[in-house]
Each structure stands twice: as C-alpha cells, then as structure tokens.
Design an enzyme around this catalytic site. Sequence first.
Site, PDB file in Angstrom:
ATOM      1  N   CYS A  71      38.584  32.559  27.270  1.00 54.42           N
ATOM      2  CA  CYS A  71      37.520  31.829  27.968  1.00 54.42           C
ATOM      3  C   CYS A  71      36.174  32.468  27.673  1.00 54.42           C
ATOM      4  O   CYS A  71      35.996  33.665  27.848  1.00 54.42           O
ATOM      5  CB  CYS A  71      37.775  31.834  29.470  1.00 54.42           C
ATOM      6  SG  CYS A  71      36.528  30.927  30.389  1.00 54.42           S
ATOM      7  N   GLU A 123      46.870  38.337  31.890  1.00 57.27           N
ATOM      8  CA  GLU A 123      45.869  38.750  32.872  1.00 57.27           C
ATOM      9  C   GLU A 123      46.251  40.034  33.585  1.00 57.27           C
ATOM     10  O   GLU A 123      45.565  40.446  34.528  1.00 57.27           O
ATOM     11  CB  GLU A 123      45.623  37.620  33.873  1.00 57.27           C
ATOM     12  CG  GLU A 123      46.875  36.994  34.429  1.00 57.27           C
ATOM     13  CD  GLU A 123      46.628  35.619  35.060  1.00 57.27           C
ATOM     14  OE1 GLU A 123      45.570  35.423  35.658  1.00 57.27           O
ATOM     15  OE2 GLU A 123      47.533  34.768  34.945  1.00 57.27           O
ATOM     16  N   THR A 131      40.352  36.772  31.344  1.00 59.79           N
ATOM     17  CA  THR A 131      39.597  38.029  31.332  1.00 59.79           C
ATOM     18  C   THR A 131      39.065  38.440  32.700  1.00 59.79           C
ATOM     19  O   THR A 131      38.813  39.622  32.931  1.00 59.79           O
ATOM     20  CB  THR A 131      38.440  37.949  30.319  1.00 59.79           C
ATOM     21  OG1 THR A 131      37.682  36.760  30.565  1.00 59.79           O
ATOM     22  CG2 THR A 131      38.980  37.917  28.913  1.00 59.79           C
ATOM     23  N   HIS A 177      32.487  34.541  45.425  1.00 61.14           N
ATOM     24  CA  HIS A 177      33.252  33.308  45.605  1.00 61.14           C
ATOM     25  C   HIS A 177      32.358  32.088  45.451  1.00 61.14           C
ATOM     26  O   HIS A 177      32.684  31.135  44.741  1.00 61.14           O
ATOM     27  CB  HIS A 177      33.919  33.313  46.990  1.00 61.14           C
ATOM     28  CG  HIS A 177      34.673  32.055  47.303  1.00 61.14           C
ATOM     29  ND1 HIS A 177      34.082  30.986  47.951  1.00 61.14           N
ATOM     30  CD2 HIS A 177      35.946  31.682  47.040  1.00 61.14           C
ATOM     31  CE1 HIS A 177      34.970  30.016  48.085  1.00 61.14           C
ATOM     32  NE2 HIS A 177      36.109  30.426  47.545  1.00 61.14           N
TER      33      HIS A 177
END
Length: 1008
Positions: free
Chosen positions: A866, A780, A802, A479
């Site tokens: 991305c 996704e 991804t 995170h």
Amino acid sequence: MMGEKLIHYFSQGKCEGNAEMKNLLGGKGANLAEMCNVGIPVPPGFTISTSACKVYYQDNRSSVIQVADYSDPEKNVVTHWNDIFSEIKNYMAMLENDIGCKFGDLNNPLLVSIRSGSVSSMPGMLDTILNVGLNDETVVGLAKKSGERFAYDSYCRFIMMYSNVVLQLDHHLFQDVVDNKQQKSGAKSLADLDVDVLKRIVNNFKRIVHEKTGKHFPQNVEEQLLNSVNAVFTSWKNDRAVSYRRIHNIPENLGTAVNVQAMVFGNLNDNSATGVIFTRNPSTGEKKLFGEFLVNAQGEDVVSGVYTPMPIDGEQENTMEKLLPSVYRELCVVCEKLERHYKDMQDIEFTVQDGKLWILQTRSGKRTAEAAIRIIVDMVNEGTITKEEGILRIDPKTFDNLLHPVLDVKSDQKVIGKGLPASPGVASGYVVFSASDAEKAAEQGKKVILVRSETSPEDINGMNAASGIVTARGGMTSHAAVVTRGMGKPCICSVSGLYIDKDGTFFSVGDTKVNKGEPITINGGTGEVMLGILPTISPELSQEFKTIINWIDEIKTVKVRANADTPKDAKIAKEFGAEGIGLCRTEHMFFASDRIEFIQKLIIADDENERANALIKLEEMQKSDFKEIFSIMEGREVTIRLLDPPLHEFLPNNQSTIEKIAKSLSKSVESVKNKIAQLSEKNPMLGHRGCRLAISHPEIYSMQIRAILSAANELKKEKSVEIKPEIMIPFIMNEKEFILICELAKKESSVISAGIQTQIPASRAGMTSDKAYSIGTMIELPRAALIADKLAKHAEFFSFGTNDLTQTTMGLSRDDSVNFLDSYKESNIFDNDPFEVLDIEGVGELIKIAIERGKKTRKEIKLDNCVKHWNDTLLNRYTAAALTRSGMTIVRASASMMSSQCPDYLDPGKRMMSSPCEETDAMVVSDIIERLSPNTAPPTTVAVPISRPKAPLFARLTAIGTISATTPIDVPIAVEIKAEAKNTPGSINLAGRKLRIKLATVSALPID
C-alpha cells in the site's frame, strides 16, 4: 568539528560556495554563491553555516568546538561560541574591503542585512533584520553621504525590526506609531514622511524600547551584529517554525544558516525600488513574468502586506516596465538566465539602488498544483527537462489538492482556528458534537461537521453521516484521520485552543464561540476552520494533467490497484484508471446503518439458529456487493480481505443501541451487556482478530468465501465476465493457521462447483493456477515475514500491511504514539512519523526478507504494497525502487470520491512510484554523497548496505551528477563511500569494482 569551515564568503571576485552546498549553506546561501559563480549581480557577503547553528544550540551556546584558523591550516583552536564572532569580524573586514565602507564608521558606515537560510524553504517562518549598523552617530554619517530623509527612514526600519526580532517586543507597538504619524500627515508610507517626522518616530521608538526593556536601544554596532545573528539562529526553534517543520516533515536537526550581506537600498530615492518576481505565473504556470515592486521601499514592505505593491508589467501606468524601463529589461534577462540555469521556475527577490539592479535571492518558486503540472509539461516540450525529470519533480501532497473541491477564492473567509490537515478536502455543515446527532441530521438531509475531542470506532456511523470531522486531540494517524481518509472526508485534528463544552452545546477557539447547529466550513488541506457556509467549486483536470498521467503510464512497470470497499468506490476506481482492486475490506460493508444490526446479532447470538439466520442475511448482502463490484471491474483483478477487526468493534457501548439489540433478539439488556463485556479485550490490536476469528468461528469465513465465489460464478453465467477473485487472509502468524483456512476455502469452492457443474481441481490448497480463485495473505506480523517461505507453499500472493507491521515491529501503537512522537523527533530519534514514512531499516528489512523467502519457495508469487505509507517523496522513490527490485508487482492505494478525496492511484507522484526508478540502488548513497561532497573534512567513511539481485547499478545522484556501472552485482553487497579533502577524488568500492567520483567536476567514471 575539527577543522570544519563554518563561514563561507560570496562575491563576484571570491566565492567559497555553490548550489551543491545547500545542506551546509542553506538554500539561500547556496543560491547566493551560485549566482555569483554565474555572473548575476549579487551584493557581497558571507554565510554562517548550518553547522554553526548546531553548535549554537549545543549546551546553551557554550559548547566547546573546533574553529579552524584558516591562515594557518596546521592550527586549530579550542574555543566557545563567542569566539566564532571573532571569525565573523574577520569576514566583516573582507566585506568592508569589497564595499569600500567600514562597519560602525561615523562618515562612511557599512550596513548589513542578517537573513536566515534553511536547507528546506520555510517562507516567513524564520527571521530577518535589515540595516544593522545604524546608531545615533552612524545615521548622521549616512545622512551626509546619502541624504537625511533616507538615513532616518532606514533607522526607523532598523529599530522596528531589531526590537521585534532581537528584543522580542510586539511589532504593533512600533507600527502603531508609524500609522499614527502617517494618518496625521496624510502619508501612505514611510517614504512619504518628511525627515522631521522620521526623527520624532526614531525618538518614540527608542522611548518604547527603554520603557519595555529598562535598557536603551543598543548603540554598539558589534553588539547589534552578534545579537542579530543569535536571534536568527534562535528563530529556528520559534513556535511557527517548529510547527511548519512538523507539518512539512522537515527534520529538526538541519538547522538554519545565517547570511550576512551588504545592504543595498531600495529606499534611497525615487530611482530605487524593491520587489519580488516569478519567472512564470505561480498560479497558472503561464510562461510570463509575474511580480510586484515598490518604489522607494525596502524588501519587507513588499511581503508584509502593509503596503500595496505595483505590478512589474502590464497595461497600468505605474508598472516597473514603464517607470524603470532599463532596469526592467535587465531584470528580464536575469530571470531568463536563472530559470535556464536552474531548469525550474524561480522566485527572485531584487532591489534597485539608484538605477542599479541587485539580486538578493533566487529559489524554486512555490506554485499551485495547477501551475506545477503546466510548468512541467511546458518545460518538457521546451526541451529544458526530460519527461522523467518532470515526473520526479511531482510532489504527491501538492497534487492531492487537484482532485478535491476547492473554496471559491472570491468568498470572504473568516478563519477562527487551525489544526493538523489530517485528511484533505473542503466541507461545510452545521456543528454537532455527537455521532447520534450527526446521524439524525443526515436522515433529515442536513450536512453537518462533527466536532469531537477525539473519535473512536463507536463514532463510525456519525462519521459516515458527517461531511467532515474536527477534533481537539489526535494526530495525522489517529482514528479520526485514518478513518476519514478512507471515507474521503476532510478532517482536521488537534485544533489549537479548541475547547468543547462538556454539555455539548458549543465550542470555542480563542474569543470565538460557535454554538451547536451553527454553520462552519473546514479545509482539510490547510487545517483551517472558518465561520459560515462557504461556496466551493469543483476542480477541473487540465490537459497537462492527463499528459503527465500518460507519460507515467508509458514508463511504469508495476500495476496500480485501488483500495475499494464498496461498489461506489469500485466505480470511482475504474473511472480513474485503477487496474484492479488491491484491497476490499469486507468489514466496511457492515458499517452501514441498515447492516450493522445483522453483524451485531451474529456476534451476540447464543444458539446456532440465531447465528445461522444472521449469517444468511449477511451472506446475501455481501454476495450482492461482491457481484456489483465484479461487474463494475469487468474482469480486472479484485483482492478481497476476509473479516479482520475484532468482533467487539461492531458492538455498541451506548444504552439506547444496546436496548434496541436486546429487544430485536428477545434478550435482556443485561445479557447483551455481559456478551459485550465478554468480548472486550485489553489489547484488541493483538487480540481476537483476523484469521483467529476463522479458527474460533469458521462459519464467518465460510460465509464470506461462499458469497465471493457465488457472486463470481453467477456473474460469469449471466454476463460471461471472467472473474478470478483473490481471497486475502489477514493476520496470519503460523503456517498451520493458513492451511486450515485454505482447506476451508477449497471446501466451499468444491460445494459451489458441484452445484453448477463446473470442474474445479481438487489439488492441494492454494497451489493451482486454474482454479476459480487464488488465495494469499497479508504480511503484517514480523513472524509472518520470517516464515514467508513456508506460507508461500500455500499462498499465491503476499500483500504487505505496513501500518500493522510497523506497530508490531516497533512496538508502537498508531493511536497512542501521537502523544510522544513529537518528543522523539525533537530528540532526533525519529526524523519522521513511522506511520507516515516507512521505516526502511526495520519494517523495510522485514518486507525484503519476506519477499526473498517467499520467492524462494514460489518464484511467481504476486506481491503488493500500500502506497499510503510512503509520504516522503525521496523515500517513496527509494522504497518503490527497492521493493520493485525485490519483485513487487503491484501497489495499491485508497479510492474515494473525487469530490472529496483524491484517489491515490491517480496521484502522479504515487503512480510514478510504480515506474522504473533511476534512483534505485543508490538512492541512500545519493544522500550520503551529497553530505560528503564537496567540502567534507578528511577522512570520512560511510557504509551502507544495498541489496541488488543481479542487475546493473544505475543511479542518478541528485546532488552531484551521475554514477553508472553496467556490471551485474550479486546480493547482498556493501557500498562504502570514502571522501577525501575538497576537490580531490573519492571512491566507491562495489564488491571489488570501483567508481571514481571527481567531486570538483561532478562526474563519475568506471576505473575497471
């Protein structure tokens, strides 16, 4: 390993290797062989291959293997690891014949060096031992032959290195003895000590060995040789080497080669020397020799930092150019020859023995990012390499550093800890341990570094307020890492030995204690934590950098957009040349301290009136942001993703914030806590998020769509700017979900259209190209990829998420998998973290399926991906090429402040991913051929599925040359590579057509 040759000899007269055998001989061994082939003076020796290293680690070095008897090709003997040493002794005999000395001889002893040589450069991580073959008797013979002082100098060095590397004794036990003797005699180095002192040092060293090990220093030279080889193989798995490979994504299963080489002596006399030279300046890239040397010394003296070397050339009196002029001129010729041969800046290690120059190693030199771009541009201008070759050499991770603030190298830096370089950049600030303290400090204008065991979504405001983040746990995709990279802040995760006081008053690393409120500096590019506030300087983009960007723009065919969530990000994106915004994550607009209150009120509201009031306020904020973003982008395409995270992520779990919200809504604290508990989820990643929010709470998506379309229409009216927003719907898994939201968008568009008397066609959702917006989805989930043909009936674009697609395809949690991914790498299940390097076989295959099925329904569908998931340079190019072949038209990357985070779309390495890539279809084939040629035992067959949509196969194979064919090939096809014995032709069968590879001559010719 039936018949595999495990040892390869190299000398001017006989050479069994070359530069193309890097995977087998390691970088050092391959280059030693190559230098012999091109006539560079190299001391002879032999390389024990990486295959032998793998054998060494099987079953604690006792695996049964096949060792070929090369005197009789028909004979192979089943043997154990120790029998490999018999083969080593055979090669030692060859070396003795070449040198005219004998290993262990009392009168004319041969001494050898034992050096590592991994496939990927790992400077300083693996071990080296010099002067192997010295003992109490051979040192006397060496003294008679070459001088007593030299002999005992070499013996001191050998005992010190052997004791440290092989016997695992602390280097300082021995260095302290040397330092003490030097201090007493006023000597600056070993070379200044007389022979009697050196003899006493030798005796002291042997005494230390006996005291620490209970054994005498080994006098058997064959034992020394075997143990030294074993120790270098063992160093492949030492802690520093394992850490280095983890950080640099070097596979664990490569192994290291070991190079056994005749010693040449830079410590023989004052006409001898040792040094390191770069063919260009590695700091600036200037085309000028850059190096250092020491007279009467051995190689380790130069790199150890114990002694101060002298410059190769310059105005000083003690340069090599002045002290050893003829050798210097010869070295200059060698440097020019090697750079021309390898077509890259070389890092060269050399020794001068009594006026004779010997080259011990050459490799592509490590360099700063600034030097890298200058060298590329200069070499292109010199005609050494092409523009395309130069661009393909760019390492995106290195170039990332160009756009970050950098520490002033003139400042004193005290490093107290090191962790994973999770997000690059440099930041200084005062230590705080809670998000609330970070917020309070920011309100007072203070810069802080937030130090936590780990971070959670609850810390978002504190993370936003902090200048940088340090955590005790978590990986490169934790995170803390993901969020700080998006914010453009430096972050260091998993700092080794970091202890945080449970009361939040101090942290410690080793013996260093840092209290709350004390200053530290962190370097997210290196993972270093330092004491104090250290000065930084802003990087300057050179003309060479701009030149490379222009070259890439000349070549690329795919648009590069930025990920930008705020007007500030959009402004930076535009300044750095982004061709639009590929992803605007609307939830990030809510996290600011003056906004999160309203999204929290919306979520907790119990009646329609409360919810409507919160929606009105949020719509005003979002409309304002969208309008500013559209204005900044001036007609460039902007893709906006509607709310994606589950609602509970916006809610607090600390008492004070809960009380504040309860008071503002005139509710009890208990009722607010109940609402938070009601929204909590066991598995939020797969929970009530994305489009599922719109199904349950359509008013949220309706509000966002109104804000988007109103902002676009108002801007068009005020500034005549044509804006056609792209609305992205996240987490779609079902066609009916998408239809419902398309209808929602069409309804809001019609209302706005009626209000401003603008005709918007009312055709079926998502299908018209002339309406005021376009709509698409993020793929996704695996099911979305599989039903892409149905989604494409309504979607005008696909964007591939991804990270989530990897989680849902592989069943891996991005945050939790860090706890076991290292084990998977060590077990060779994964070569890379699948959240850093895209999984081609699984996730990549789903992307390919989605593209093919989507284009079948809607040929002109827009596709984007991305680039942040493409962290491996070679894989990046293969992935980019494969996706481009399939119709990918856009890539997108994070935009953030230049002062703290490199915009990926400016990164030449990632920008190059949007270029036509010569390594397209055969990128994987290239790697396979590299491994098969030119020394693979027959027969070998490897099958690789390659998709090719009616286009010519053209691939530069980096290892062995060029293969090309101009015949179109339908999809899918299978590529089968068959390699026969060394120096005989192999063939690639392509749907009935063949290309013959001549492994010996490194060429490829069509057969029919």
